[in-house]
Design a protein around this motif. Sequence first.
Motif, PDB file in Angstrom:
ATOM      1  N   ALA A  23      46.683  51.543  34.721  1.00  0.00           N
ATOM      2  CA  ALA A  23      46.413  51.036  36.032  1.00  0.00           C
ATOM      3  C   ALA A  23      46.718  51.877  36.647  1.00  0.00           C
ATOM      4  CB  ALA A  23      47.845  50.617  36.793  1.00  0.00           C
ATOM      5  N   GLY A  24      47.232  53.169  35.884  1.00  0.00           N
ATOM      6  CA  GLY A  24      47.469  54.971  35.565  1.00  0.00           C
ATOM      7  C   GLY A  24      46.452  55.823  36.016  1.00  0.00           C
ATOM      8  N   HIS A  25      45.747  55.735  35.439  1.00  0.00           N
ATOM      9  CA  HIS A  25      44.532  56.151  35.331  1.00  0.00           C
ATOM     10  C   HIS A  25      43.674  56.616  35.604  1.00  0.00           C
ATOM     11  CE1 HIS A  25      40.955  58.113  32.632  1.00  0.00           C
ATOM     12  NE2 HIS A  25      41.806  57.900  31.499  1.00  0.00           N
ATOM     13  N   PRO A  26      42.412  57.366  36.244  1.00  0.00           N
ATOM     14  CA  PRO A  26      42.499  57.614  37.293  1.00  0.00           C
ATOM     15  C   PRO A  26      40.564  56.914  37.130  1.00  0.00           C
ATOM     16  CG  PRO A  26      42.585  59.820  35.707  1.00  0.00           C
ATOM     17  CD  PRO A  26      43.415  58.937  35.591  1.00  0.00           C
ATOM     18  N   ALA A  27      39.899  56.533  35.993  1.00  0.00           N
ATOM     19  CA  ALA A  27      39.278  55.936  35.868  1.00  0.00           C
ATOM     20  C   ALA A  27      38.802  54.866  36.534  1.00  0.00           C
ATOM     21  CB  ALA A  27      38.081  56.897  34.428  1.00  0.00           C
ATOM     22  N   LEU A  28      39.955  54.048  35.587  1.00  0.00           N
ATOM     23  CA  LEU A  28      40.259  52.893  36.040  1.00  0.00           C
ATOM     24  C   LEU A  28      41.074  51.833  36.934  1.00  0.00           C
ATOM     25  CD1 LEU A  28      41.088  52.491  32.022  1.00  0.00           C
ATOM     26  CD2 LEU A  28      39.294  52.190  32.457  1.00  0.00           C
ATOM     27  N   LEU A  48      52.170  46.217  39.560  1.00  0.00           N
ATOM     28  CA  LEU A  48      50.860  46.888  39.134  1.00  0.00           C
ATOM     29  C   LEU A  48      49.855  46.837  40.183  1.00  0.00           C
ATOM     30  CD1 LEU A  48      50.186  46.907  35.315  1.00  0.00           C
ATOM     31  CD2 LEU A  48      51.005  48.353  36.886  1.00  0.00           C
ATOM     32  N   ALA A  49      49.740  46.151  41.246  1.00  0.00           N
ATOM     33  CA  ALA A  49      48.710  46.101  42.355  1.00  0.00           C
ATOM     34  C   ALA A  49      48.066  45.486  41.878  1.00  0.00           C
ATOM     35  CB  ALA A  49      48.503  47.670  42.651  1.00  0.00           C
ATOM     36  N   ALA A  50      47.993  44.022  40.430  1.00  0.00           N
ATOM     37  CA  ALA A  50      47.013  43.473  39.963  1.00  0.00           C
ATOM     38  C   ALA A  50      46.628  42.192  40.770  1.00  0.00           C
ATOM     39  CB  ALA A  50      46.695  43.299  38.531  1.00  0.00           C
ATOM     40  N   GLU A  51      45.647  41.390  40.779  1.00  0.00           N
ATOM     41  CA  GLU A  51      45.709  39.859  40.849  1.00  0.00           C
ATOM     42  C   GLU A  51      45.578  39.187  39.573  1.00  0.00           C
ATOM     43  OE1 GLU A  51      42.321  38.874  43.088  1.00  0.00           O
ATOM     44  OE2 GLU A  51      41.940  40.725  43.207  1.00  0.00           O
ATOM     45  N   THR A  52      46.313  37.749  39.979  1.00  0.00           N
ATOM     46  CA  THR A  52      46.965  36.721  38.090  1.00  0.00           C
ATOM     47  C   THR A  52      45.844  36.058  38.296  1.00  0.00           C
ATOM     48  OG1 THR A  52      48.250  35.480  40.108  1.00  0.00           O
ATOM     49  CG2 THR A  52      49.148  37.445  38.437  1.00  0.00           C
ATOM     50  N   VAL A  53      45.198  35.864  37.841  1.00  0.00           N
ATOM     51  CA  VAL A  53      43.853  34.619  37.914  1.00  0.00           C
ATOM     52  C   VAL A  53      44.018  34.467  36.185  1.00  0.00           C
ATOM     53  CG1 VAL A  53      42.422  35.714  39.262  1.00  0.00           C
ATOM     54  CG2 VAL A  53      41.820  36.345  36.394  1.00  0.00           C
ATOM     55  N   SER A  54      42.804  32.718  36.320  1.00  0.00           N
ATOM     56  CA  SER A  54      42.721  32.427  34.648  1.00  0.00           C
ATOM     57  C   SER A  54      41.804  33.167  33.827  1.00  0.00           C
ATOM     58  CB  SER A  54      42.157  31.125  34.757  1.00  0.00           C
ATOM     59  OG  SER A  54      40.840  31.013  35.151  1.00  0.00           O
ATOM     60  N   LEU A  55      42.575  33.162  32.606  1.00  0.00           N
ATOM     61  CA  LEU A  55      41.182  34.427  31.810  1.00  0.00           C
ATOM     62  C   LEU A  55      39.637  33.694  31.774  1.00  0.00           C
ATOM     63  CD1 LEU A  55      40.240  36.048  29.289  1.00  0.00           C
ATOM     64  CD2 LEU A  55      41.083  33.372  27.481  1.00  0.00           C
ATOM     65  N   GLU A  56      39.364  32.387  32.180  1.00  0.00           N
ATOM     66  CA  GLU A  56      38.132  32.747  32.394  1.00  0.00           C
ATOM     67  C   GLU A  56      37.494  32.490  33.716  1.00  0.00           C
ATOM     68  OE1 GLU A  56      39.492  29.619  30.174  1.00  0.00           O
ATOM     69  OE2 GLU A  56      39.888  29.747  31.891  1.00  0.00           O
ATOM     70  N   GLN A  57      38.152  33.013  34.521  1.00  0.00           N
ATOM     71  CA  GLN A  57      37.875  33.716  35.963  1.00  0.00           C
ATOM     72  C   GLN A  57      38.053  35.023  35.941  1.00  0.00           C
ATOM     73  OE1 GLN A  57      41.774  31.887  38.429  1.00  0.00           O
ATOM     74  NE2 GLN A  57      39.970  31.819  39.589  1.00  0.00           N
ATOM     75  N   ALA A  58      38.839  36.401  34.951  1.00  0.00           N
ATOM     76  CA  ALA A  58      38.202  37.078  34.728  1.00  0.00           C
ATOM     77  C   ALA A  58      37.301  37.414  33.971  1.00  0.00           C
ATOM     78  CB  ALA A  58      39.686  37.445  33.871  1.00  0.00           C
ATOM     79  N   LEU A  59      36.930  36.990  32.727  1.00  0.00           N
ATOM     80  CA  LEU A  59      35.684  36.815  31.998  1.00  0.00           C
ATOM     81  C   LEU A  59      34.534  36.670  33.014  1.00  0.00           C
ATOM     82  CD1 LEU A  59      36.644  35.901  28.551  1.00  0.00           C
ATOM     83  CD2 LEU A  59      36.793  37.659  29.460  1.00  0.00           C
TER      84      LEU A  59
END
Length: 329
Positions: A23-28, A48-59
Amino acid sequence: MERICVALIGAGRMGQIHGLNAAGHPALRLKYVVDPRPDAAQALACRLAAETVSLEQALADPEVAGVLICSSTDQHLGHALAAVAAGKAVFCEKPIDLDLRKARQARPRLAGARYLLGFNRRFDPHFLALKRRLDAGEIGRLETLHLINHDPAAPPAGFVPTSGGLFKDFTIHDLDLARWLLGEEPVQVFTAASCLVDPDIGRQGDVDTARTVLKTASGRLCVISNTRRSGYGYDQRIEAYGSAGMLTAANARPDTVQTLTEGGAFAAPIHPGFAERYGEAYRAQIGHFADVVGRHATPLIGYDDGIAALVLAEACQASLDAGTAIGLH
């Protein structure tokens, strides 16, 4: 610069470390956190200012170019296969799996993939400096190594059944380090081990204190010292002996200030745990993964390195069980 989206699988101890660095890397951009425990996933995602999803949704999300696998050890291989099948670059915590047979069966699908294995010690600046001086010939031809890896305190007893045991969970870092520094593969392994720290570990069929000797075809020797409890901090040292001298990487400390008085000499204690000691290595590792995801670099530590380390870890256990040295072919 547009940031590349990645997803994190696993909101536990390692997921928190790698997720924070991603989350802290400037390229990611850490877009998703995936974990079967909703509360853990949500807590880390909010942090980390992210979302929660299922593995299937992420992939299935085409924006996600890379996946950081920090799930439980027995899930590493399945998650890596799913991520690679979805066309994602993979960073995977060690080991690749607990079962060498399954790991070998998966090799055709993973060995050529953009797959970075989490042997973080190769990214440690102190160990990297030793490696570069060793390769430059500063101590002549390497003859023997001594690797010291002592935890400050034993883990909770409940950790042992799912960890893979001392050799696959703990010693495996040293086995990879040994291969990297020796420059050739060990052909013989001898391990002696005991349960000296926590009787509960012994009751669960594991050991907590071990000495392992590796021998290469050219005769080089490496001694690995492991314990689950030092009592004085996270002891991480390397000694390399060559034909023309010695290289050593001593314990890192929060600062190098010494106080000298009539009462004696005093210095800062060594780091209390792996997160503090290898913080810089973890950040460098994720920096390298950013280059892999962005197709600017090929992984420095790949799937075959994971198989080689797992072979040695199983040889340690086989040697302990047999009470003799084990030859590798």
